[in-house]
Write a protein that holds these residues in place. Sequence first.
Motif, PDB file in Angstrom:
ATOM      1  N   VAL A  63      31.192  70.239  59.736  1.00 21.40           N
ATOM      2  CA  VAL A  63      30.888  71.004  58.454  1.00 21.40           C
ATOM      3  C   VAL A  63      31.362  70.207  57.337  1.00 21.40           C
ATOM      4  CG1 VAL A  63      31.530  72.989  56.953  1.00 21.40           C
ATOM      5  CG2 VAL A  63      31.049  73.118  59.649  1.00 21.40           C
ATOM      6  N   ASP A  64      30.450  69.750  56.396  1.00 24.00           N
ATOM      7  CA  ASP A  64      30.880  68.996  55.018  1.00 24.00           C
ATOM      8  C   ASP A  64      30.670  69.626  53.887  1.00 24.00           C
ATOM      9  OD1 ASP A  64      31.213  66.406  56.494  1.00 24.00           O
ATOM     10  OD2 ASP A  64      29.136  66.271  56.863  1.00 24.00           O
ATOM     11  N   ASN A  65      31.417  69.487  52.951  1.00 21.98           N
ATOM     12  CA  ASN A  65      31.413  70.153  51.698  1.00 21.98           C
ATOM     13  C   ASN A  65      30.262  69.365  50.969  1.00 21.98           C
ATOM     14  OD1 ASN A  65      33.317  72.236  51.988  1.00 21.98           O
ATOM     15  ND2 ASN A  65      34.965  70.656  51.030  1.00 21.98           N
ATOM     16  N   VAL A  66      29.604  70.323  50.179  1.00 26.28           N
ATOM     17  CA  VAL A  66      28.550  69.585  49.283  1.00 26.28           C
ATOM     18  C   VAL A  66      28.899  69.887  47.990  1.00 26.28           C
ATOM     19  CG1 VAL A  66      25.991  69.714  48.735  1.00 26.28           C
ATOM     20  CG2 VAL A  66      26.790  70.045  50.971  1.00 26.28           C
ATOM     21  N   PHE A  67      29.162  68.676  47.167  1.00 25.10           N
ATOM     22  CA  PHE A  67      29.697  68.598  45.897  1.00 25.10           C
ATOM     23  C   PHE A  67      28.368  68.416  44.752  1.00 25.10           C
ATOM     24  CE2 PHE A  67      33.452  67.791  48.356  1.00 25.10           C
ATOM     25  CZ  PHE A  67      34.226  68.953  47.968  1.00 25.10           C
ATOM     26  N   ARG A  68      28.665  68.963  43.546  1.00 22.11           N
ATOM     27  CA  ARG A  68      27.699  68.676  42.571  1.00 22.11           C
ATOM     28  C   ARG A  68      28.475  67.858  41.721  1.00 22.11           C
ATOM     29  NH1 ARG A  68      28.448  71.941  38.629  1.00 22.11           N
ATOM     30  NH2 ARG A  68      29.036  74.051  38.915  1.00 22.11           N
ATOM     31  N   GLU A  69      27.706  67.143  40.754  1.00 23.84           N
ATOM     32  CA  GLU A  69      28.245  66.435  39.595  1.00 23.84           C
ATOM     33  C   GLU A  69      29.175  67.569  38.832  1.00 23.84           C
ATOM     34  OE1 GLU A  69      28.796  62.813  37.431  1.00 23.84           O
ATOM     35  OE2 GLU A  69      27.833  63.050  39.354  1.00 23.84           O
ATOM     36  N   ASP A  70      29.983  67.602  38.094  1.00 28.94           N
ATOM     37  CA  ASP A  70      30.733  68.425  37.210  1.00 28.94           C
ATOM     38  C   ASP A  70      30.167  68.034  35.648  1.00 28.94           C
ATOM     39  OD1 ASP A  70      32.158  70.372  35.945  1.00 28.94           O
ATOM     40  OD2 ASP A  70      34.066  69.650  36.412  1.00 28.94           O
ATOM     41  N   VAL A  71      29.218  68.844  35.197  1.00 29.26           N
ATOM     42  CA  VAL A  71      28.516  68.594  34.106  1.00 29.26           C
ATOM     43  C   VAL A  71      28.939  69.637  33.018  1.00 29.26           C
ATOM     44  CG1 VAL A  71      26.236  68.130  33.045  1.00 29.26           C
ATOM     45  CG2 VAL A  71      26.921  67.229  35.197  1.00 29.26           C
ATOM     46  N   VAL A  72      29.361  69.476  31.789  1.00 26.38           N
ATOM     47  CA  VAL A  72      29.546  70.386  30.986  1.00 26.38           C
ATOM     48  C   VAL A  72      28.107  70.866  30.162  1.00 26.38           C
ATOM     49  CG1 VAL A  72      30.487  70.820  28.510  1.00 26.38           C
ATOM     50  CG2 VAL A  72      31.882  69.428  30.373  1.00 26.38           C
ATOM     51  N   VAL A  73      27.794  72.019  30.285  1.00 30.82           N
ATOM     52  CA  VAL A  73      26.420  72.672  29.979  1.00 30.82           C
ATOM     53  C   VAL A  73      26.794  73.764  28.854  1.00 30.82           C
ATOM     54  CG1 VAL A  73      25.257  71.959  31.783  1.00 30.82           C
ATOM     55  CG2 VAL A  73      26.294  74.375  31.687  1.00 30.82           C
ATOM     56  N   PRO A  74      25.922  74.027  27.984  1.00 34.25           N
ATOM     57  CA  PRO A  74      26.345  75.226  26.878  1.00 34.25           C
ATOM     58  C   PRO A  74      26.407  76.555  27.625  1.00 34.25           C
ATOM     59  CG  PRO A  74      24.119  73.872  26.365  1.00 34.25           C
ATOM     60  CD  PRO A  74      24.593  73.503  27.811  1.00 34.25           C
ATOM     61  N   CYS A  75      27.230  77.215  27.194  1.00 29.64           N
ATOM     62  CA  CYS A  75      27.576  78.708  27.922  1.00 29.64           C
ATOM     63  C   CYS A  75      27.965  79.718  26.704  1.00 29.64           C
ATOM     64  CB  CYS A  75      28.840  78.271  28.840  1.00 29.64           C
ATOM     65  SG  CYS A  75      30.127  77.985  28.024  1.00 29.64           S
ATOM     66  N   LEU A  76      28.092  80.928  27.064  1.00 27.37           N
ATOM     67  CA  LEU A  76      28.409  81.961  26.078  1.00 27.37           C
ATOM     68  C   LEU A  76      29.804  81.760  25.576  1.00 27.37           C
ATOM     69  CD1 LEU A  76      27.440  84.877  28.400  1.00 27.37           C
ATOM     70  CD2 LEU A  76      25.924  83.742  26.794  1.00 27.37           C
ATOM     71  N   SER A  77      29.895  82.239  24.249  1.00 25.47           N
ATOM     72  CA  SER A  77      30.981  82.158  23.406  1.00 25.47           C
ATOM     73  C   SER A  77      31.810  83.213  23.919  1.00 25.47           C
ATOM     74  CB  SER A  77      30.881  82.332  22.064  1.00 25.47           C
ATOM     75  OG  SER A  77      30.244  83.555  21.660  1.00 25.47           O
TER      76      SER A  77
END
Length: 103
Positions: A63-77
Amino acid sequence: MSEPAQGISRADVAHLAGLARIDLSDAELDHLASELPAILEHVASVQQAAGDDVDAMSHPVPVDNVFREDVVVPCLSPEEALAAAPASDQQRFLVPKILGEEA
């Protein structure tokens, strides 16, 4: 590994229940005193099935963890996120108090 003990007494079961902090009725103590030897025999047979050449594992396949790039994206205020909330206070959702919490 030693063989499981046969003839487990009601007192043995009561002692084990006390160690595990489990409250058992008299009927449960009697039932478990008769069932526990068979349970221990099954555990012993499973332990024998996995020989010394078998490594202990928590999963049958790697079992391996699958990580994604931590990218800042627009979100709700905070205001947008709370716009549809029934109640809010200091930019937080306001929910009813539970479990007798004090104010």
